[in-house]
Design an enzyme around this catalytic site. Sequence first.
Site, PDB file in Angstrom:
ATOM      1  CG  ASP A  43      -1.525   7.139  -4.438  1.00 20.81           C
ATOM      2  OD1 ASP A  43      -1.988   6.102  -4.929  1.00 20.81           O
ATOM      3  OD2 ASP A  43      -1.635   7.437  -3.233  1.00 20.81           O
ATOM      4  CD  GLU A  78      -5.666   6.904  -4.913  1.00 22.02           C
ATOM      5  OE1 GLU A  78      -6.204   7.908  -4.416  1.00 22.02           O
ATOM      6  OE2 GLU A  78      -5.082   6.045  -4.240  1.00 22.02           O
ATOM      7  CG  HIS A 131      -0.896   9.858   0.723  1.00 24.78           C
ATOM      8  ND1 HIS A 131      -1.036   9.659   2.069  1.00 24.78           N
ATOM      9  CD2 HIS A 131      -2.013   9.342   0.151  1.00 24.78           C
ATOM     10  CE1 HIS A 131      -2.175   9.052   2.320  1.00 24.78           C
ATOM     11  NE2 HIS A 131      -2.778   8.853   1.165  1.00 24.78           N
ATOM     12  CG  HIS A 158      -1.624   1.291   1.476  1.00 31.55           C
ATOM     13  ND1 HIS A 158      -1.280   2.171   2.483  1.00 31.55           N
ATOM     14  CD2 HIS A 158      -2.675   1.853   0.824  1.00 31.55           C
ATOM     15  CE1 HIS A 158      -2.094   3.212   2.447  1.00 31.55           C
ATOM     16  NE2 HIS A 158      -2.945   3.054   1.456  1.00 31.55           N
ATOM     17  CG  ASN A 159      -0.404   5.061  -0.038  1.00 35.67           C
ATOM     18  OD1 ASN A 159      -1.054   4.826  -1.066  1.00 35.67           O
ATOM     19  ND2 ASN A 159      -0.862   5.854   0.911  1.00 35.67           N
ATOM     20  CD  GLU A 166      -1.938   2.684  -3.551  1.00 36.87           C
ATOM     21  OE1 GLU A 166      -2.971   3.367  -3.667  1.00 36.87           O
ATOM     22  OE2 GLU A 166      -1.599   2.152  -2.476  1.00 36.87           O
TER      23      GLU A 166
END
Length: 878
Positions: A454, A502, A467, A422-423, A452
């Site tokens: 973003d 994302e 983020h 995650h992230n 991931e």
Amino acid sequence: MVFGAVSVDVHTSDFRLDFAAVAFYYLTFYRYFVFPQSGTSVFWLKLTETAHRPGDPPRSKYKTQNSIMAVVSSNKSQIYPSHLLEETPEFQDVVASSPTGTSTDDADLAALRTGVVLWKLRACDSWYRRRYWVNTLNMRLLYDPSHKPFWRNSKQHIDISDIKDARLGWKTDIFNRAGRQAEKKRAKDPERPPMLKEDCCFSIIHGQANKSLDLVASDSETAATWVRGFKSLITVVQSAEKRRSDQQWLKLLFNKADKDGSGALHFEECCELLLHLNIKVDPETAMKLFQISNVNKRKIKGEQAIDAEEFIQFYQLLLVRPEIETLFRKYSEEDGASMSPNGLRQFLEKEQSMKEVNAEFAVGLIRRFDPSPSKEMGRMTLAGFTALMTSPMFDVLDEGHRDGVIQDMTRPLSHYFMASSHNTYLTGNQLTSDSSIEAYISALKNGCRCIELDLWDGPEGEPIIYHGNTLTGSVPVKDVLNDAVKPFAFKASTYPLFLSFENHLSLEQQAVLATQIKDAIGDLLCLMDVKDMKVLPSPEQLRNKIVIKAKKYTHGVPQSLPLPAVPVAPAANASPSSSPVPAQEEQPTGKSPTSNPPVVPPKNASENKSILQPVAKDLLDMINICEAVKFHSFSHSLNKDECYHISSFSEGKASDLIAESADAFVKHTTRQMVRIYPAATRTTSSNFSPFPHWAVGSQIVALNYQTNSKEMRLYRGFFRQNGSCGYVLKPDYLINDKFPVALERDKLLKYLKVRIISGQYLPKVGDNENSIVDPYVTIKILGHSADTFTFRTRVVTNNGFNPYWNESVEVFLRAPELAVICFTVKDSQTIGASRFIGSYALPVNCLAPGYRHVPLNCNGEPLSSATICIQTEMKDLN
């Protein structure tokens, strides 16, 4: 500061400043850097008048100012700060030869020993000229000079054992930023000498935080030599640290303890060494061992002292392992001095549950592990048996899962659990930490198969990763693709890597992103036709392929409507000024996008300004077997969704769905994939337990890899099976829907007995160098909710070297396929909480039977030779 009669041109007001004439001015260097390839040095000086002496010329003549800049090119006398005026010292002679049995090139290793002047790059405008060399006696990278204040107490070396990688070129965040800056300046002035040549740059990655030491050499050959040399040294050190009884390692300890350089250790130095090894022995016992070892009866300044060979014997006397000696006597000959091949064969079959061991195999082990001449007679001594028992051959992880993939990899992707992050870009918390390509590299090297990204609009038309709506740093997507994904995607595993997007990009930067993807990894992309796809492809079909997980539609604004104000994304590695409120993850409002045409905006567009619009065409073509869609309900997914549709849930939403309809959740995950991610409230990058989500078949349970929490330790342990390839086949009952999720039945499937015997080389914790740990061991089993178990041994006081527990525990399991066992060693404290020493987790079904050693880890890194010795016994009850 003396400059002699050197003159330089000072480019401030077209005047010439003679430093010899301003000898009564105090000069302070407060900024300094150099362009190594062009030979141009630039520094700023601050001049403060001290006293005007009789006969001095009028001050106005010199036009002295608060700060001036001096530029010195290579064809003029070079001026450096005083510590750089000194010539580098004479290089030390080679004091040790290359380690035997390695592929280290002698010339490369000699160059590292000799040393060279390099430039350390800390930031684009921060350069430091230092001499670097490798001391192979103490296995350290050293440098000088350093002018940090004494109160900083910072060490001027890096232990070779802490170095993880050596990279040639611009392969770190710092070099990427400096490289971009250099290229921009070169583009404006093509005639300008290059500030930075990539083939002269290299980086040393070291420490638990994967810090980079970014260095610039004067030529490309020097850079390449140092990278080759370090790669060889890393391999040698990693191999040597697996065997702490190795004589080279023992001699290294000897040299470190020999503070006066006499070539021998007296009794007090030996006692200090024992303390360093975390061994507390009463003085009488220590003196007895010291006298036994002192064969030559050597004395230094009237005191008995032992040389290196005697020190090795002294250390061997400390290695007495009662449990190993008892086993050896049990299967050795009547005299108890040696073990025959037949005795070794019986031990392997009866105690270690090895099948069909023949005499030839036993003789091979004797020749491989026994150091004594008796191996030529086909007999094993206690020393050889100890070496065998402590070798990787008898690690706790079953050899089949350790050596390669053993599960069926031809099933649909929905039938596997996948190691996921995650992230991934963050190095710390979710609000203010840095973003780095090192975080991606670390995750990929640890077997992560879903990372991931973003994506946000970046400066100068190129997308960045950070983020959103927080104060975290950012990293360009281009750097992540070229320096992390491309070189490391398939280093740890050849099975497919998923890039989870994302997407917050504008259409323009989506097109740029698509171009960057094609340039970096275009030949690795999965570009399957999903038009008539009924089941997902298998990991085997997708080997060495990269899959894009993303939406095909994003929320946008019709061109006829005014565009709202959009916060500007931060520049690379900078923090945005927006307030730290984490962006929601993959939970857009509005109807679910599917493969249907885009939604048409309503007639009254002013009431609904946000519509669904397709992503850029080139990016759209890259999304196929992992199209992200919004989840409505399990019944909706069954009737409307395709097998290649994937939905994402926060941990809270997933838990609610499990509580409401666990059976439907299992049925859903037999056909489609789901992704579970941490709640937005976990701003410290804490983790949640993955087991409830694995218990209903969730394939992609994403955790924060940068946080070494107990959840992450269990997570890593779960994925140690199947060759650590990042994919684990689900149990049959999660594929065929045969098994009630609640597991409300009394049928027991597996019996497990674990005996915690002893520990070895447990390191100190805390800042007190004189303290000795008081260790104890906990066993925790987690998996299905019906299989939760905890056990703790007693505390052994003042012994981190070889604590002995000899305690057993038995447990029965209902769902062993999901069960993970974690061994944790802690240091008991009289006041306050116990301190963590190390741990190791692995699936229960991967426990090797018999006498085994558990290698301990701390912060995701192995502790050098710290282990616990256990004995395991398992039986299937069905």
